[in-house]
Design a protein around this motif. Structure first.
Motif, PDB file in Angstrom:
ATOM      1  N   LEU A 276       0.849  -1.198   0.000  1.00 13.11           N
ATOM      2  CA  LEU A 276       0.000   0.000   0.000  1.00 13.11           C
ATOM      3  C   LEU A 276       0.879   1.241   0.000  1.00 13.11           C
ATOM      4  CD1 LEU A 276      -3.029   1.014   0.347  1.00 13.11           C
ATOM      5  CD2 LEU A 276      -2.433   1.322   2.770  1.00 13.11           C
ATOM      6  N   SER A 277       0.656   2.128  -0.962  1.00 12.97           N
ATOM      7  CA  SER A 277       1.354   3.415  -0.985  1.00 12.97           C
ATOM      8  C   SER A 277       0.502   4.466  -0.286  1.00 12.97           C
ATOM      9  CB  SER A 277       1.642   3.848  -2.427  1.00 12.97           C
ATOM     10  OG  SER A 277       2.681   3.080  -2.995  1.00 12.97           O
ATOM     11  N   VAL A 278       1.166   5.378   0.409  1.00  6.26           N
ATOM     12  CA  VAL A 278       0.457   6.415   1.173  1.00  6.26           C
ATOM     13  C   VAL A 278       1.109   7.771   0.917  1.00  6.26           C
ATOM     14  CG1 VAL A 278      -0.282   7.214   3.452  1.00  6.26           C
ATOM     15  CG2 VAL A 278      -0.123   4.748   2.979  1.00  6.26           C
ATOM     16  N   VAL A 279       0.287   8.774   0.600  1.00  6.81           N
ATOM     17  CA  VAL A 279       0.747  10.160   0.437  1.00  6.81           C
ATOM     18  C   VAL A 279      -0.011  11.035   1.434  1.00  6.81           C
ATOM     19  CG1 VAL A 279       0.983  12.141  -1.111  1.00  6.81           C
ATOM     20  CG2 VAL A 279       1.225   9.824  -2.010  1.00  6.81           C
ATOM     21  N   GLY A 280       0.702  11.910   2.121  1.00  3.47           N
ATOM     22  CA  GLY A 280       0.073  12.847   3.051  1.00  3.47           C
ATOM     23  C   GLY A 280       0.018  14.255   2.493  1.00  3.47           C
ATOM     24  N   PHE A 281      -0.244  15.206   3.379  1.00  2.00           N
ATOM     25  CA  PHE A 281      -0.320  16.620   2.974  1.00  2.00           C
ATOM     26  C   PHE A 281       0.067  17.472   4.177  1.00  2.00           C
ATOM     27  CE2 PHE A 281      -1.739  20.574   1.336  1.00  2.00           C
ATOM     28  CZ  PHE A 281      -2.072  20.425   0.001  1.00  2.00           C
ATOM     29  N   ASP A 282       1.006  18.351   4.026  1.00  2.00           N
ATOM     30  CA  ASP A 282       1.486  19.326   5.018  1.00  2.00           C
ATOM     31  C   ASP A 282       3.017  19.354   5.061  1.00  2.00           C
ATOM     32  OD1 ASP A 282      -0.985  20.262   5.921  1.00  2.00           O
ATOM     33  OD2 ASP A 282      -1.108  18.748   7.505  1.00  2.00           O
ATOM     34  N   ASP A 283       3.637  18.158   5.076  1.00  2.00           N
ATOM     35  CA  ASP A 283       5.069  17.992   5.362  1.00  2.00           C
ATOM     36  C   ASP A 283       5.385  18.509   6.760  1.00  2.00           C
ATOM     37  OD1 ASP A 283       7.606  17.044   4.883  1.00  2.00           O
ATOM     38  OD2 ASP A 283       8.327  18.918   4.036  1.00  2.00           O
TER      39      ASP A 283
END
Length: 343
Positions: A276-283
């Motif tokens: 499963l690949s996961v991308v977030g938002f904010d850093d």
């Protein structure tokens, strides 16, 4: 002889509250050393009389303070915004008073009429409102009293009578989704904040736009919106990972949500990024220290705080602004939580 009603005076406020004029002045200007009960009586008198300071600060001595109001201070985003506001305020010799909506009893809560009137004092530059939804009545009172106001990531859309600072949320949603599509993913889930929260809605629209343009499979069962928290991320990920045909990737609309997704993947026995690949938002700082380090969309949160404070001071000086709605650019930061789908 004029029939116009005379403006209430500070002396009248003091008399109505049963305190001295100097005590009323201290409450109005947010000075310390006043009991909660005394502050409450003065603020109630201010509201009852409709008292507003004579505002021309901005035409007399320069302001020395600004109020920053948060919905909550319990997340990393809020602290990084505050970091930017404080850094810019220090450069300009401005004091920062921090307030939150869920204040304890004994004090007038932020954005109440009494609180707003206090911000019209001559030594106040104005207010910065962070991820808050304001009512038309609150906006009108701020405007009528001449209180300079800048919104950061406002919850609700604002017209050009207001000024806001944010990031390119739609573009960030496109960047995150394109990255996953370019890796070969087609079944990509979205886990977001409340649909009524404008930045999260814009990230969702970026995801949907890119999915449709890039050949992804938009499945309503994989599109979830709840809140920008770890717990919400865990719950939303549990839902999408329990589907008969689970996604191969998840775009989370904040790093807090993404951390919840990572935890859900672990308890489902899935490896990130192999399964499963996961991308977030904010850093946020947590993105680089998570296991594995999180691929995420960086939004310049500290700079948003800096820009908001500088813009507020421009408004307080009566200067024009180049744009009523400033959007700072987002960038994708690729780390170890994304990879091509297995097989």
């Amino acid at each position: 002889m004029s029939d116009r009603p005379r403006r209430p005076t500070l002396e009248q406020v003091a008399a109505a509250a049963g305190v001295s004029t100097s005590t009323a002045s201290k409450v109005l200007n947010g000075r310390p050393g006043i009991s909660a009960e005394t502050r409450r009586r003065v603020e109630e008198a201010i509201d009852a009389l409709g008292y507003a300071p004579t505002t021309g600060p901005r035409a007399g001595t320069p302001p020395v303070g600004v109020a920053v109001v948060f919905r909550t201070l319990s997340d990393i985003y809020a602290m990084r915004v505050l970091e930017g506001v404080v850094a810019s305020a220090r450069e300009h010799g401005i004091e920062v008073a921090v307030d939150v909506l869920d204040v304890p009893g004994g004090s007038t809560p932020p954005l109440s009429p009494g609180w707003i009137r206090r911000q019209a004092a001559p030594d106040r530059a104005g207010v910065v409102l962070v991820t808050l939804q304001t009512t038309p009545e609150q906006q009108a009172l701020l405007r009528d009293l001449g209180v300079a106001t800048v919104h950061i990531d406002p919850v609700n859309p604002l017209d050009d009578s207001t000024v806001s600072v944010g990031s390119t949320n739609f573009s960030g949603g496109v960047q995150a989704t394109r990255h996953l599509l370019d890796l070969g993913h087609r079944r990509i889930a979205f886990a977001g904040g409340a649909e009524s929260f404008l930045p999260s809605s814009e990230r969702l629209q970026g995801y949907l736009s890119m999915m449709r343009a890039g050949g992804g499979q938009v499945d309503e069962a994989l599109v979830r919106s709840r809140a920008h928290t770890f717990a919400a991320g865990l719950e939303m990920a549990d839902h999408v990972l329990d589907q008969a045909e689970r996604p191969t990737a998840v775009f989370a609309a904040s790093d807090s949500i993404a951390l919840g997704v990572l935890a859900s993947a672990q308890r489902h026995g899935l490896r990130v990024p192999q399964d499963l690949s996961v991308v977030g938002f904010d850093d946020s700082p947590a993105a680089s220290s998570s296991a594995p380090p999180l691929t995420t969309v960086r939004q310049p949160v500290v700079e948003m705080g800096r820009v908001a404070l500088r813009t507020l001071l421009q408004l307080a000086r009566g200067e024009g602004v180049d744009s009523h709605h400033v959007q700072l650019s987002t960038t994708l930061v690729v780390r170890e939580s994304t990879a091509p789908p297995a097989g």
